[in-house]
Write a protein that holds these residues in place. Structure first.
Motif, short mmCIF file in Angstrom:
data_model
loop_
_atom_site.label_atom_id
_atom_site.label_comp_id
_atom_site.label_asym_id
_atom_site.label_seq_id
_atom_site.Cartn_x
_atom_site.Cartn_y
_atom_site.Cartn_z
N LYS A 1 22.07 26.91 32.97
CA LYS A 1 22.29 28.34 32.70
C LYS A 1 22.72 28.42 31.22
CE LYS A 1 25.95 31.87 33.25
NZ LYS A 1 26.98 32.44 33.86
N GLY B 1 19.47 29.35 29.76
CA GLY B 1 19.80 30.89 29.67
C GLY B 1 20.51 31.44 28.69
N SER C 1 34.77 33.42 31.35
CA SER C 1 33.45 33.60 31.18
C SER C 1 33.10 33.85 29.71
CB SER C 1 32.87 34.72 32.12
OG SER C 1 33.40 35.91 31.52
N TYR D 1 32.56 29.49 27.06
CA TYR D 1 31.22 28.97 26.61
C TYR D 1 30.74 29.82 25.37
CZ TYR D 1 29.83 31.55 30.84
OH TYR D 1 29.81 32.76 31.76
N GLY E 1 32.50 41.20 29.66
CA GLY E 1 31.34 40.46 29.33
C GLY E 1 30.22 41.52 29.46
N GLN E 2 29.96 41.73 30.90
CA GLN E 2 28.75 42.59 30.84
C GLN E 2 28.78 43.99 30.52
OE1 GLN E 2 26.08 41.23 31.69
NE2 GLN E 2 26.86 39.41 32.49
N SER F 1 30.45 44.76 27.59
CA SER F 1 30.16 44.42 26.10
C SER F 1 28.69 44.24 25.81
CB SER F 1 31.10 43.30 25.58
OG SER F 1 30.64 42.21 25.90
N HIS G 1 23.66 40.30 15.12
CA HIS G 1 24.81 39.67 15.72
C HIS G 1 24.60 38.75 16.62
CE1 HIS G 1 28.77 38.65 17.01
NE2 HIS G 1 28.77 39.44 17.81
N ARG H 1 17.65 38.98 24.27
CA ARG H 1 17.78 39.47 25.68
C ARG H 1 18.05 41.16 25.38
NH1 ARG H 1 22.61 36.94 28.70
NH2 ARG H 1 21.58 37.87 30.61
N LYS I 1 12.95 43.09 33.40
CA LYS I 1 12.47 41.72 33.59
C LYS I 1 11.00 41.36 33.12
CE LYS I 1 16.22 39.18 35.22
NZ LYS I 1 16.88 38.55 34.20
C1 ACO Z 1 31.77 39.93 21.48
C2 ACO Z 1 30.47 40.54 21.38
O1 ACO Z 1 29.60 40.36 20.44
S1 ACO Z 1 30.02 41.78 22.51
C3 ACO Z 1 28.43 41.25 23.34
C4 ACO Z 1 28.46 39.92 24.06
N1 ACO Z 1 29.95 39.57 24.69
C5 ACO Z 1 30.67 38.41 24.59
O2 ACO Z 1 30.16 37.56 23.95
C6 ACO Z 1 31.95 38.44 25.51
C7 ACO Z 1 32.15 36.94 25.90
N2 ACO Z 1 31.12 36.29 26.76
C8 ACO Z 1 30.95 36.70 28.12
O3 ACO Z 1 31.68 37.76 28.70
C9 ACO Z 1 29.85 36.14 28.71
O4 ACO Z 1 29.84 34.91 28.45
C10 ACO Z 1 28.50 36.67 28.46
C11 ACO Z 1 28.65 38.15 28.80
C12 ACO Z 1 28.03 36.75 27.01
C13 ACO Z 1 27.47 35.98 29.39
O5 ACO Z 1 27.77 36.42 30.79
P1 ACO Z 1 27.17 35.53 31.87
O6 ACO Z 1 27.79 36.22 33.05
O7 ACO Z 1 27.93 34.04 31.92
O8 ACO Z 1 25.74 35.34 31.89
P2 ACO Z 1 24.41 36.22 32.19
O9 ACO Z 1 24.49 36.16 33.69
O10 ACO Z 1 24.71 37.37 31.53
O11 ACO Z 1 23.12 35.54 31.83
C14 ACO Z 1 22.91 34.20 32.18
C15 ACO Z 1 21.62 33.99 31.81
O12 ACO Z 1 21.10 32.62 32.21
C16 ACO Z 1 20.06 32.55 33.25
N3 ACO Z 1 20.13 31.62 33.84
C17 ACO Z 1 21.09 31.25 34.84
N4 ACO Z 1 20.84 30.29 35.46
C18 ACO Z 1 19.97 29.51 34.96
C19 ACO Z 1 19.33 28.15 35.07
N5 ACO Z 1 19.59 27.33 36.06
N6 ACO Z 1 18.25 28.02 34.29
C20 ACO Z 1 17.92 28.90 33.35
N7 ACO Z 1 18.33 30.22 33.14
C21 ACO Z 1 19.75 30.39 33.79
C22 ACO Z 1 19.94 34.24 33.72
O13 ACO Z 1 18.91 34.29 34.31
C23 ACO Z 1 20.44 35.00 32.42
O14 ACO Z 1 19.42 35.21 31.48
P3 ACO Z 1 18.46 36.57 31.71
O15 ACO Z 1 19.55 37.39 31.97
O16 ACO Z 1 17.85 36.58 30.22
O17 ACO Z 1 17.48 35.91 32.58
#
Ligand code: ACO
Length: 442
Positions: free
Chosen positions: A32, A36, A160, A163, A231-232, A234, A268, A277, A298
């Motif tokens: 992921k 991902g 979340s 990472y 996160g989502q 943002s 950014h 994405r 998708k």
């Molecule tokens: C600070 C700013 O710049 S604001 C914009 C971004 N926000 C942030 O950075 C805030 C801090 N970070 C976070 O809140 C979180 O880490 C986020 C929002 C960046 C990510 O959230 P998560 O819920 O962990 O991940 P999310 O579900 O969005 O995405 C996971 C991806 O991995 C993919 N994935 C999941 N499992 C797997 C796997 N086993 N193999 C391959 N891909 C996988 C998913 O399909 C998804 O990708 P896709 O939507 O392109 O298909």
């Protein structure tokens, strides 16, 4: 006459954690994070490092690598959201650190007549500093400015956001001699006040401090360095703002599909795959594709055309981010360095190509702008050795990472480090309480 970036340098934290180690300990499937989100390594600061030392390192490197005379720098504007003080700018600390090292060559206080300040708007603060400094050199073409983007992206343990941590700095020389890239004066802007990610001042009362001193170890920290975030949400704010700013850019330039003309799209990058994405929306709108339902979204993301587009215009900008993580204000500039370094390594000629930038800062604002790569770009890039240098960092294990995160280590993980480092924080003297003192190990 053209205006833009004449030279650039960077600094990344001296330590890193393998993302698969974090995934394993947190029970997250490594695929992921790796496949991902595009994460491989997470840059992490040692005990002596912070946003001020990152900035000082990038500043000193810029001056040394390009033989600059610090007395000819009229301003140093620093974009950061990891300020080490709420009044005294982090730029003043970085400036002083660099001054001390440059003293033998240029005498005391070589930045005495330099205008130094911080700019804060989450991850877009350094784009604001660049925008502002470009305006400055347009009015004063004989002058030079330095823009520094410096941050430490820290999130709560096991959250979340964990990472998507990272850090580091990029310094840019801005002038009327844009040897790297000439930036045009068209800025698409979109702003909306939202709470997608923010760092409220810590609300504590004197009694809290007395009753639970363990929560306030140094008793002087007035900002939470870990953000409050959704996160989502943002992601959604980022997507909305860049769409609005991109449309504004189209409106003011009267251009149709400008992204098609851009050799690279530089975003950014809070994590490596973020740009690709979120750009699906603009891509769909520009190409008349349906983008209403999740299935339609998708379909666009997985289409052959979109995958080819990513490979051509975005992938090279992601590579450094995969190795460093989020650098907040510096991420967009590191994405530029990553793409240009890769082209340089592959002997690709970029001169004359247009590059598009899509900046975002939570809270929230986006700026979309573009620039043209200069004839002399290789002379600038040949100083970087970006991917080689990333190999010289020290790996840490998960246990050490957690201790560093919790500020439980008193001494640097690498006691033989070179460069700038925090030496002490004044805790006793009431008129200096909280003052931070830095040193340099050559
Ligand atoms: C600070 C700013 O710049 S604001 C914009 C971004 N926000 C942030 O950075 C805030 C801090 N970070 C976070 O809140 C979180 O880490 C986020 C929002 C960046 C990510 O959230 P998560 O819920 O962990 O991940 P999310 O579900 O969005 O995405 C996971 C991806 O991995 C993919 N994935 C999941 N499992 C797997 C796997 N086993 N193999 C391959 N891909 C996988 C998913 O399909 C998804 O990708 P896709 O939507 O392109 O298909």
């Amino acid at each position: 006459m053209g205006f833009g970036i004449e030279a650039a340098s960077y600094y990344v934290p001296s330590l890193y954690l393998e993302i698969k180690d974090l995934a394993e300990k947190r029970g997250i499937e490594p695929a992921k994070l790796e496949k991902g989100l595009g994460l491989h390594k997470m840059g992490f600061p040692d005990v002596h490092e912070d946003a001020a030392t990152f900035a000082a390192e990038a500043l000193l490197k810029l001056i040394k690598d390009y033989n600059l005379n610090p007395k000819e720098i009229s301003r140093i504007y620093l974009g950061t959201e990891s300020a080490i003080d709420a009044a005294k700018p982090t730029a003043s600390y970085a400036m002083q650190m660099a001054e001390k090292v440059l003293e033998t060559e240029f005498g005391e206080r070589c930045f005495k007549n330099c205008d130094v300040v911080d700019m804060t708007f989450a991850c877009i603060g350094a784009v604001d500093a660049l925008h502002n400094s470009l305006d400055f050199v347009r009015v004063n073409p004989e002058k030079k400015a330095i823009v520094i983007a410096s941050d430490y992206a820290k999130y709560e343990l096991a959250s979340s956001g964990e990472y998507t941590q990272g850090g580091g700095a990029v310094a840019l020389l801005v002038s009327a001699k844009p040897d790297l890239i000439e930036i045009e004066n068209n800025w698409g802007v979109a702003t909306e006040s939202v709470f997608d990610f923010f760092k409220p001042r810590r609300q504590f009362k004197k009694e809290d401090l007395e009753n639970s001193p363990e929560n306030f170890p140094d008793k002087i920290e007035i900002f939470t360095d870990e953000p409050v975030f959704d996160g989502q949400y943002s992601n959604q704010c980022y997507q909305d703002r860049i769409r609005e700013a991109y449309n504004h850019y189209k409106e003011i330039t009267k251009r149709d599909k400008p992204y098609e003309d851009w050799k690279y799209l530089i975003f950014h990058l809070p994590y490596a795959f973020h740009g690709k994405r979120v750009f699906t929306e603009i891509y769909s709108l520009e190409n008349g594709l349906s983008y209403e339902t999740q299935d339609e979204q998708k379909t666009v993301a997985k289409s052959e055309d979109y995958l080819n587009f990513i490979n051509k215009k975005i992938e090279k900008s992601q590579r450094a981010s995969s190795e460093i993580g989020n650098m907040y204000t510096a991420s967009i500039f590191m994405a530029l360095l990553s793409a240009m370094q890769t082209s340089f390594n592959e002997n690709e000629e970029l001169a004359g190509n247009e590059i598009g930038f899509l900046g975002y800062g939570s809270g929230s604002k986006s700026k979309v702008f573009a620039g043209k790569v200069s004839e002399n770009w290789k002379k600038v890039v040949e100083k970087w050795n970006l991917f080689e240098n990333l190999k010289h960092r020290l790996a840490i294990d998960f246990d050490t990472y957690e201790k560093l995160h919790r500020k439980q280590l008193e001494h640097s993980v690498n006691p033989d480090y070179k460069g700038f480092g925090l030496q002490s924080v004044e805790l006793e003297n009431p008129v200096l309480k909280g003052a931070r003192y830095y040193g340099y190990k050559g």
